[in-house]
Scaffold this motif. Structure first.
Motif, PDB file in Angstrom:
ATOM      1  N   LYS A  10       0.845  -1.196   0.000  1.00 34.17           N
ATOM      2  CA  LYS A  10       0.000   0.000   0.000  1.00 34.17           C
ATOM      3  C   LYS A  10       0.876   1.241   0.000  1.00 34.17           C
ATOM      4  O   LYS A  10       1.832   1.332   0.775  1.00 34.17           O
ATOM      5  N   PRO A  11       0.574   2.246  -0.854  1.00 34.10           N
ATOM      6  CA  PRO A  11       1.429   3.451  -0.907  1.00 34.10           C
ATOM      7  C   PRO A  11       1.377   4.227   0.403  1.00 34.10           C
ATOM      8  O   PRO A  11       0.313   4.399   1.008  1.00 34.10           O
ATOM      9  N   GLY A  12       2.513   4.770   0.826  1.00 36.98           N
ATOM     10  CA  GLY A  12       2.573   5.526   2.074  1.00 36.98           C
ATOM     11  C   GLY A  12       2.099   6.974   1.918  1.00 36.98           C
ATOM     12  O   GLY A  12       2.115   7.541   0.830  1.00 36.98           O
ATOM     13  N   LEU A  13       1.697   7.543   3.049  1.00 39.19           N
ATOM     14  CA  LEU A  13       1.182   8.928   3.057  1.00 39.19           C
ATOM     15  C   LEU A  13       2.213   9.930   3.547  1.00 39.19           C
ATOM     16  O   LEU A  13       1.908  11.117   3.674  1.00 39.19           O
ATOM     17  N   LYS A  14       3.411   9.495   3.845  1.00 35.32           N
ATOM     18  CA  LYS A  14       4.402  10.381   4.445  1.00 35.32           C
ATOM     19  C   LYS A  14       4.775  11.534   3.515  1.00 35.32           C
ATOM     20  O   LYS A  14       4.780  12.709   3.910  1.00 35.32           O
ATOM     21  N   ARG A  15       5.097  11.222   2.273  1.00 33.48           N
ATOM     22  CA  ARG A  15       5.468  12.260   1.313  1.00 33.48           C
ATOM     23  C   ARG A  15       4.318  13.216   1.053  1.00 33.48           C
ATOM     24  O   ARG A  15       4.490  14.434   0.956  1.00 33.48           O
ATOM     25  N   LEU A  16       3.095  12.670   0.936  1.00 33.32           N
ATOM     26  CA  LEU A  16       1.927  13.530   0.694  1.00 33.32           C
ATOM     27  C   LEU A  16       1.658  14.453   1.867  1.00 33.32           C
ATOM     28  O   LEU A  16       1.343  15.639   1.697  1.00 33.32           O
ATOM     29  N   ILE A  17       1.800  13.913   3.081  1.00 34.63           N
ATOM     30  CA  ILE A  17       1.545  14.744   4.275  1.00 34.63           C
ATOM     31  C   ILE A  17       2.575  15.858   4.383  1.00 34.63           C
ATOM     32  O   ILE A  17       2.247  17.007   4.702  1.00 34.63           O
ATOM     33  N   LEU A  18       3.834  15.525   4.118  1.00 30.78           N
ATOM     34  CA  LEU A  18       4.874  16.559   4.171  1.00 30.78           C
ATOM     35  C   LEU A  18       4.620  17.664   3.140  1.00 30.78           C
ATOM     36  O   LEU A  18       4.777  18.860   3.421  1.00 30.78           O
ATOM     37  N   THR A  19       4.234  17.261   1.947  1.00 31.71           N
ATOM     38  CA  THR A  19       3.974  18.258   0.910  1.00 31.71           C
ATOM     39  C   THR A  19       2.781  19.133   1.248  1.00 31.71           C
ATOM     40  O   THR A  19       2.807  20.364   1.084  1.00 31.71           O
ATOM     41  N   LEU A  20       1.704  18.520   1.751  1.00 32.26           N
ATOM     42  CA  LEU A  20       0.522  19.299   2.134  1.00 32.26           C
ATOM     43  C   LEU A  20       0.808  20.199   3.330  1.00 32.26           C
ATOM     44  O   LEU A  20       0.245  21.295   3.449  1.00 32.26           O
ATOM     45  N   THR A  21       1.693  19.735   4.213  1.00 26.81           N
ATOM     46  CA  THR A  21       2.056  20.571   5.365  1.00 26.81           C
ATOM     47  C   THR A  21       2.749  21.851   4.914  1.00 26.81           C
ATOM     48  O   THR A  21       2.478  22.946   5.429  1.00 26.81           O
ATOM     49  N   VAL A  22       3.629  21.727   3.938  1.00 29.04           N
ATOM     50  CA  VAL A  22       4.288  22.934   3.403  1.00 29.04           C
ATOM     51  C   VAL A  22       3.269  23.872   2.763  1.00 29.04           C
ATOM     52  O   VAL A  22       3.311  25.100   2.928  1.00 29.04           O
ATOM     53  N   LEU A  23       2.302  23.299   2.023  1.00 27.50           N
ATOM     54  CA  LEU A  23       1.281  24.128   1.390  1.00 27.50           C
ATOM     55  C   LEU A  23       0.406  24.811   2.422  1.00 27.50           C
ATOM     56  O   LEU A  23       0.111  26.016   2.316  1.00 27.50           O
ATOM     57  N   PHE A  24      -0.017  24.069   3.446  1.00 25.15           N
ATOM     58  CA  PHE A  24      -0.867  24.665   4.487  1.00 25.15           C
ATOM     59  C   PHE A  24      -0.132  25.743   5.265  1.00 25.15           C
ATOM     60  O   PHE A  24      -0.737  26.715   5.715  1.00 25.15           O
ATOM     61  N   SER A  25       1.196  25.572   5.435  1.00 23.91           N
ATOM     62  CA  SER A  25       1.965  26.627   6.120  1.00 23.91           C
ATOM     63  C   SER A  25       1.949  27.921   5.313  1.00 23.91           C
ATOM     64  O   SER A  25       1.869  29.020   5.879  1.00 23.91           O
ATOM     65  N   PHE A  26       1.989  27.792   3.995  1.00 22.71           N
ATOM     66  CA  PHE A  26       1.879  28.983   3.156  1.00 22.71           C
ATOM     67  C   PHE A  26       0.489  29.606   3.259  1.00 22.71           C
ATOM     68  O   PHE A  26       0.333  30.829   3.326  1.00 22.71           O
ATOM     69  N   LEU A  27      -0.534  28.737   3.267  1.00 27.77           N
ATOM     70  CA  LEU A  27      -1.893  29.261   3.352  1.00 27.77           C
ATOM     71  C   LEU A  27      -2.156  29.913   4.706  1.00 27.77           C
ATOM     72  O   LEU A  27      -2.862  30.926   4.791  1.00 27.77           O
ATOM     73  N   LEU A  28      -1.603  29.326   5.772  1.00 26.51           N
ATOM     74  CA  LEU A  28      -1.774  29.937   7.089  1.00 26.51           C
ATOM     75  C   LEU A  28      -1.048  31.272   7.199  1.00 26.51           C
ATOM     76  O   LEU A  28      -1.466  32.159   7.937  1.00 26.51           O
ATOM     77  N   GLY A  29       0.032  31.454   6.471  1.00 25.52           N
ATOM     78  CA  GLY A  29       0.752  32.727   6.514  1.00 25.52           C
ATOM     79  C   GLY A  29       0.150  33.800   5.637  1.00 25.52           C
ATOM     80  O   GLY A  29       0.514  34.977   5.756  1.00 25.52           O
ATOM     81  N   LEU A  30      -0.801  33.421   4.748  1.00 30.44           N
ATOM     82  CA  LEU A  30      -1.413  34.414   3.863  1.00 30.44           C
ATOM     83  C   LEU A  30      -2.183  35.489   4.629  1.00 30.44           C
ATOM     84  O   LEU A  30      -2.052  36.682   4.303  1.00 30.44           O
ATOM     85  N   PRO A  31      -3.019  35.143   5.661  1.00 32.33           N
ATOM     86  CA  PRO A  31      -3.688  36.218   6.421  1.00 32.33           C
ATOM     87  C   PRO A  31      -2.710  37.177   7.093  1.00 32.33           C
ATOM     88  O   PRO A  31      -2.975  38.377   7.174  1.00 32.33           O
ATOM     89  N   TRP A  32      -1.597  36.667   7.585  1.00 37.04           N
ATOM     90  CA  TRP A  32      -0.608  37.549   8.195  1.00 37.04           C
ATOM     91  C   TRP A  32      -0.007  38.484   7.152  1.00 37.04           C
ATOM     92  O   TRP A  32       0.279  39.648   7.443  1.00 37.04           O
ATOM     93  N   LEU A  33       0.196  37.967   5.944  1.00 35.58           N
ATOM     94  CA  LEU A  33       0.699  38.824   4.874  1.00 35.58           C
ATOM     95  C   LEU A  33      -0.300  39.923   4.533  1.00 35.58           C
ATOM     96  O   LEU A  33       0.069  41.099   4.387  1.00 35.58           O
ATOM     97  N   LEU A  34      -1.569  39.534   4.394  1.00 37.51           N
ATOM     98  CA  LEU A  34      -2.591  40.540   4.086  1.00 37.51           C
ATOM     99  C   LEU A  34      -2.744  41.540   5.221  1.00 37.51           C
ATOM    100  O   LEU A  34      -2.997  42.730   4.988  1.00 37.51           O
ATOM    101  N   LYS A  35      -2.593  41.084   6.470  1.00 34.72           N
ATOM    102  CA  LYS A  35      -2.692  41.993   7.610  1.00 34.72           C
ATOM    103  C   LYS A  35      -1.541  42.980   7.627  1.00 34.72           C
ATOM    104  O   LYS A  35      -1.705  44.152   7.992  1.00 34.72           O
ATOM    105  N   SER A  36      -0.362  42.504   7.214  1.00 36.43           N
ATOM    106  CA  SER A  36       0.803  43.388   7.216  1.00 36.43           C
ATOM    107  C   SER A  36       0.723  44.481   6.168  1.00 36.43           C
ATOM    108  O   SER A  36       1.351  45.533   6.309  1.00 36.43           O
ATOM    109  N   ILE A  37      -0.023  44.258   5.102  1.00 33.31           N
ATOM    110  CA  ILE A  37      -0.149  45.275   4.043  1.00 33.31           C
ATOM    111  C   ILE A  37      -1.537  45.912   4.054  1.00 33.31           C
ATOM    112  O   ILE A  37      -1.941  46.542   3.075  1.00 33.31           O
TER     113      ILE A  37
END
Length: 609
Positions: free
Chosen positions: A37-64
């Motif tokens: 069965k294919p593992g989810l480790k690589r997918l979780i790591l990749t999605l974690t990086v994407l979600f970190s960017f999405l979570l930082g978007l409100p802070w970016l909009l707040k700063s400008i």
């Protein structure tokens, strides 16, 4: 041997399970199948990086983020609509008093019907004077008959008007107009009621009309035709008391002498054309305290006025004059007036108090040089001007002062140094007062010529009579409210069209206070308090102008969303694209491996069955 052969035969036949495994192995394709069965480790790591960017978007909009104080757009639109749809109309009360008329059956029907007759004439005059800041259609006319023994109030009489019954018939009309004006103020004064007194006398057949310096006018003479009296009273009410005895129907906005911030700076300048001939000076402190203080106090509801003065030297004029032997003077005509003021040599705008949107009115006393003295102004009719001065709309006025015996002192080797006397200052500032009245749109002469006759206008020691101040207050209140509504409406549309514009709390407070002052001005106008309405409207317009021209509004820091995207995309777009592409590739890889495992599971299930 038999046993051996049996055993070998048994070993040579493979079991069923081994056969199934061998068959599945032979059908296995490593390109389309996988056994784990294919593992989810690589997918979780990749999605974690994407979600970190999405979570930082409100802070970016707040700063400008651009701070925007909330503005009452509905209240602004409501004020602008109310001002445009319903012009500001003040309620006015008019009182008509008849003196020395017998209270007989013959005169009573005529006087009783006079209130309706005056109102009808007023409606006709109001058609040509229907503009903002008048009493058009919002007035009451009351009629009283003072017979000396008793007073009669007719059905249309305003019961709020208080006056001393029988006092008018006791006055000696042989006295001066100023004395009767003061007597009327003591008798029927003290309220915001415009009164016209009709006095029936046997002296002369012509009616003499006089308008006092308060809120009173009177017509004296032998009254024969009541329609003529009604028409004269109606014209006084509408053309004089309401309109301020102006030639035009209203003050044009571009000729308003009050600045956008409600301030006026009166700059008085004494110019010596050539100090080698003579040098004149003045005691302006005495002028300010004695001559200007009453006028500034009278105009306080209309504008916040400040005064300054200066003495300049070497200030020649731009135009040329010619010598007239008949007048024994140097003459400059009215066609040369546009070239009289020398803006290159006359450094008049030196006040730091006149900055911003304040209005500066220049009043110049010009002392000519010896080679063109005496210098006189010739009118278009060919006559010599009595005041020897002129005005320039929105700029100010000029008075030419010729030194006494200037022809005799022209050849003097030593320059004459002297100070203007009190009498000379009084004469000069009397001309200045007439010029100031003209700049405000009022008459500088003491007569008003109407359709029903000519009326004498008494002058006030303050320069402006009470009924003139009322007319100015009404018209300025209306004009200020119109400008306030226009300015706030423009600010509202500008703010809504630029979502990235900075709106500070100070602007929000200024808009709020401006709306409150405008509503107070409208309320005072509905109550007939014209001076308070003028003050409130001036504050409303000044606050609206301050909000519109706030430095943060004029800043270049507000920009569109597209501009912001163009600025920040070079920093975040490349990295964001790599992250998004990595997530997409990982999701596709995971789905592909899942399909391989599903194919293997299907194959294994098939062989199991």
């Amino acid at each position: 041997m038999a046993e051996i052969s049996e055993t070998m035969g048994t070993e040579s036949s493979p079991p069923e399970e081994t056969t199934n495994e061998h068959s599945k192995s032979s059908n296995f394709d490593d390109k389309t199948m996988r056994k784990t069965k294919p593992g989810l480790k690589r997918l979780i790591l990749t999605l974690t990086v994407l979600f970190s960017f999405l979570l930082g978007l409100p802070w970016l909009l707040k700063s400008i983020e651009i701070y925007r104080s909330p503005l009452p757009f509905r209240d602004i639109d409501s004020l602008a609509t109310a001002i445009d749809s319903k012009p500001l109309v003040f309620p006015c009360r008019f009182h008509l008093v008849f003196v020395n008329f017998d209270h007989s059956s013959s005169i009573k029907p005529k006087v009783d019907n006079l209130g309706f007759l005056v109102s009808s004439y007023m409606s006709e005059y109001a058609v040509s004077n229907s503009y903002c800041g008048t009493c058009d259609g919002n007035y009451t006319v009351s009629v009283s008959l003072d017979t000396g023994d008793n007073c009669v109030e007719y059905e249309d009489a305003d019961k709020r008007i208080l006056w001393k019954c029988g006092a008018l018939s006791e006055f000696n009309f042989d006295q001066s107009d100023e004395a009767f004006d003061e007597y009327l103020q003591d008798t029927v004064g003290g309220s915001r009621v415009y009164t016209v007194v009709v006095v029936n006398t046997d002296q002369g057949d012509r009616l003499r009309a006089v308008v006092g310096k308060y809120r009173h006018a009177w017509v004296v003479g032998r009254v024969g035709e009541m329609n003529l009296v009604a028409e004269m009273a109606a014209e006084m009410f509408v053309k004089v008391f309401v309109s301020g005895a102006k030639d035009e129907g209203s003050i044009q906005g571009e000729f308003m002498p009050v600045g956008a911030d409600g301030k006026i700076v009166l700059s008085f300048n004494l110019l010596n054309a050539d100090p080698r001939d003579w040098v004149y000076d003045w005691d302006f402190k005495e002028v300010d305290e004695k001559l200007l203080a009453p006028t500034l106090e009278a105009l306080a509801p209309i504008a916040n006025i400040s005064v300054e003065s200066q003495v300049l030297y070497h200030t020649p004029k731009s135009s040329y004059s010619y010598w007239d032997d008949e007048q024994e003077s140097h003459i400059f005509s009215t066609k040369d007036l546009p070239f009289f003021v020398n803006s290159n040599e006359w450094h008049l705008d030196t006040s730091i108090a006149a900055g911003g949107r304040s209005k500066i009115l220049q009043f110049v006393v010009y002392v000519p040089s010896a080679n063109e003295c005496p210098l006189r102004l010739q009118l278009p009719t060919g006559e010599i001007s009595v005041t020897n001065g002129f005005i320039s709309p929105t700029w100010g006025g000029v008075v030419v002062f010729n030194p006494p015996n200037c022809l005799e002192n022209a050849n003097s080797m030593h320059p004459l140094r002297r100070k203007l006397s009190s009498q000379e200052l009084n004469q000069i500032f009397e001309v200045f007062m007439g010029q100031l009245r003209q700049l405000f749109g009022l008459k500088s002469t003491g007569f008003y010529k109407g359709s029903s006759g000519t009326s004498v206008l008494l002058a006030s020691e303050r320069g402006f009579t009470e009924w003139e101040l009322d007319a100015l207050a009404r018209q300025h209140a209306c004009y200020n409210l119109q400008q306030c509504g226009t300015t706030l409406g423009s600010l509202s549309r500008l703010v809504q069209s630029l979502p990235r514009m900075i709106i500070k709390d100070e602007i929000g407070k200024q808009v709020k206070f401006s709306l409150e002052a405008a509503k107070l001005a409208q309320h005072n106008a509905s109550q007939g308090i014209c001076d308070a309405s003028a003050v409130s409207s001036r504050h409303a317009r000044s606050l609206a102008e301050d909000a519109f021209f706030h430095p943060s509004v004029m800043s270049i820091s507000y920009y569109s969303f597209e501009h912001m995207f163009a600025v920040y995309s070079p920093f975040f777009l490349p990295l964001s694209l790599h992250v998004i592409l990595a997530v997409v590739r990982e999701i596709k890889r995971y789905k592909q491996e899942s399909r391989k495992y599903a194919a293997w599971e299907a194959l294994r299930k098939q062989h199991s069955d």
